[in-house]
Each structure stands twice: as C-alpha cells, then as structure tokens.
Scaffold this active site. Structure first.
Site, PDB file in Angstrom:
ATOM      1  N   CYS A 143     -97.491 -13.532  26.133  1.00  0.00           N
ATOM      2  CA  CYS A 143     -98.883 -13.843  26.466  1.00  0.00           C
ATOM      3  C   CYS A 143     -98.880 -15.141  27.273  1.00  0.00           C
ATOM      4  O   CYS A 143     -97.829 -15.648  27.649  1.00  0.00           O
ATOM      5  CB  CYS A 143     -99.739 -13.960  25.214  1.00  0.00           C
ATOM      6  SG  CYS A 143     -99.154 -15.233  24.051  1.00  0.00           S
ATOM      7  N   THR A 144    -100.037 -15.698  27.536  1.00  0.00           N
ATOM      8  CA  THR A 144    -100.140 -16.851  28.441  1.00  0.00           C
ATOM      9  C   THR A 144     -99.354 -18.056  27.947  1.00  0.00           C
ATOM     10  O   THR A 144     -98.512 -18.603  28.648  1.00  0.00           O
ATOM     11  CB  THR A 144    -101.610 -17.243  28.641  1.00  0.00           C
ATOM     12  OG1 THR A 144    -102.357 -16.096  29.034  1.00  0.00           O
ATOM     13  CG2 THR A 144    -101.737 -18.320  29.716  1.00  0.00           C
TER      14      THR A 144
END
Length: 298
Positions: free
Chosen positions: A176-177
């Site tokens: 994810c980010t």
C-alpha cells in the site's frame, strides 16, 4: 519555501490516546506544522508538513512517549505547503477496516524490504495484491499485482473471502502507500488461515525512494493524500492533478475528454454529478477565475 512532508504510523496500544490530542495539536500549531494526525487505542497514523526543524520537533515530542520511541517516519519534499491546516483527530481505528478483532500488535505478516521486494513479487508462486482503493490503483501499481477494485478499505475482507483461498494461495504479498493498510491486511489474512503473508516495509513510498528507477517494477505514479496528488520515482512530484468535484486523480489525457470541465467535472464523475453539485462547482470556478483575473491586473 520547500516543505518537508513526513509520514508515519505505528500499531501500538494507546489506551490514553485521547489525552494526547490537545498537547500534540498545541505543539503542531506552535511549530506551524500542517497536516493530519490520527490517534486511536490501536496506535497513531499521520502525514504532516513544515520546515525541517519543525518536523523534527514534532517527531521528537511523539518519540518522547516510551511506546513511540521507535516510531519510524518517511520524508519527501514539496515546493509549496501541501496542507492548509493541522488536524489531530481521535478515531476508532487509525486505518478503518471495520473489524475490531484485527490487531497487528498481536499478529502480523512478514516484512519485506524494498531491496528484497522485486525478487518476492517475481516469484510465480506468489499472489501479489494491491490493498489500496481502485482510484489509487488506477494511476499506478506494481507489475502483475491484483486490483481488488475496492472503494474503501472496509471492502477488503469481502474481497479476500470471495477471491482468495488459503489452500490455493499459499504465498501472498501485499503493499500500500505507506505500509499501514497492508500491515492491517496481513493481520486479517493470518487470522483467516493464510500461512505465508508478506508486506512491503515502508510501502510504495519507501520503495520509490530507495529502489533505482532502472531496477523498479513499479508502473505509473503513486497517489498521495495531499495537494501534490501523486509522486514518482525518487518521490518527485507526479503529473496528476485532482478533480475538484470528485477528488479522483486526473491525467493529461483525461483533460482531452469532452466530459472534462476544469473545476467542474471529469470523466470519472460527469455522469453522477447532480445539478445542484454542478451549479455549486460552476459558481466556485467562476470565483476562482475572477480572483485570477484580478490578480493578473495588479
């Protein structure tokens, strides 16, 4: 003035999290630091921006708590302030999955460094999953990664139950980010019986910062939750802008669409824009253009 943008999170038990809000907000205001910090019983999650000295000061205050002494953070830079104000919010979860029993402090997957990530996701036996939402995935992801097409992280458990099987998907790698969503996702998946579950330490941002572009398996840009909209390799500002009507990231080719009107609509929201919302956006855009016109005349 160049701004330092710091992102951080940690899953740790903070039963007194509500008591930390006012002192933290006061200190951020005193340092002219902007952004958002979330506090919950399960930990802390934040993205803040300010001068280098101000960011160091806020991080020092956070790490003065013995439970946060090892709080890790990632830094990038912005040419102008990416946030308008500071918010310190009390939440039920620092990243909302909607399943209170999922606790990364108890159980979590195996961290994989950015330098080891390419080898892992190139293994044909590994199922690679992007745990971000569909609008984020649409502008960039890792080569070969599955897109769950979720509108919110709350939908991720249903995706796992409907599309993955621990007896068939024996090795799963998630990203994810910044690392927070996939960390919580690994905790959920371990509870569902998946044995080998991996996640990218530091998230996409750390990968783009540390892995040379010529060795990278990342394709596109990475959506970020501030006024930069997206970043590229080396955490340089990307090319995407944000639709002021729906918040979807838009590329240069989206602006060619007949459905794109600057400040009013884009190809992703034109069909679901109510007349009331369209009228509001048109009025807002007229005010923006009027201010620009007056500014150019002075």
């Amino acid at each position: 003035m160049t701004q330092v943008v710091a992102t951080f999170y940690k899953f740790v038990r903070l039963p007194d999290f509500a008591e930390k809000r006012v002192p933290l907000l006061t200190h951020c205001n005193a340092q002219d630091v902007k952004g958002t910090i979330l506090l919950a019983a399960e930990g802390i999650n934040g993205t803040i921006a300010g001068s280098s000295q101000a960011i160091d000061s806020v991080l020092s205050v956070l790490r003065s708590d013995p439970r946060l002494v090892d709080l890790e953070h990632k830094e990038s830079y912005a040419d102008s302030p990416p946030f308008d104000r500071i918010k310190v919010r009390l939440k039920k979860e620092i990243v909302t999955l909607g399943l209170p029993g999922v606790d990364p402090s108890d159980r979590v997957g195996t961290y994989v460094s950015p330098q080891e990530w390419n080898a892992l996701i190139s293994d044909p036996e590994v199922t690679v999953i992007d745990t971000r939402n569909d609008y984020e995935v649409s502008i960039g992801s890792f080569k070969g990664a599955q897109n769950p097409k979720t509108a919110s992280f709350r939908q991720f458990p249903d995706y796992v139950r409907n599309h993955l099987d621990p007896t068939q998907h024996k090795k799963v790698a998630m990203f994810c980010t910044g690392g927070i969503r996939c960390e919580k996702a690994t905790s959920f998946m371990k509870a569902q019986g998946f044995q080998e579950v991996y996640h990218l330490k530091g998230g996409i941002l750390k990968y783009l910062e540390e892995v040379p572009e010529q060795e990278s398996l990342w394709q596109g840009e990475c959506f970020v939750f501030d006024q930069r909209v997206a970043v590229d390799h080396g955490l340089e500002a990307g090319t995407h802008e944000m639709c002021r009507s729906c918040g979807h990231p838009i590329a240069e080719e989206d602006k060619i669409s007949p459905h794109y009107q600057d400040g009013i609509s884009c190809p992703y929201c034109c069909d679901r824009l109510s007349e009331e919302k369209r009228a509001k956006q048109e009025a807002r855009q007229r005010q923006i253009e009027l201010r620009k016109s007056r500014s150019s005349q002075t």
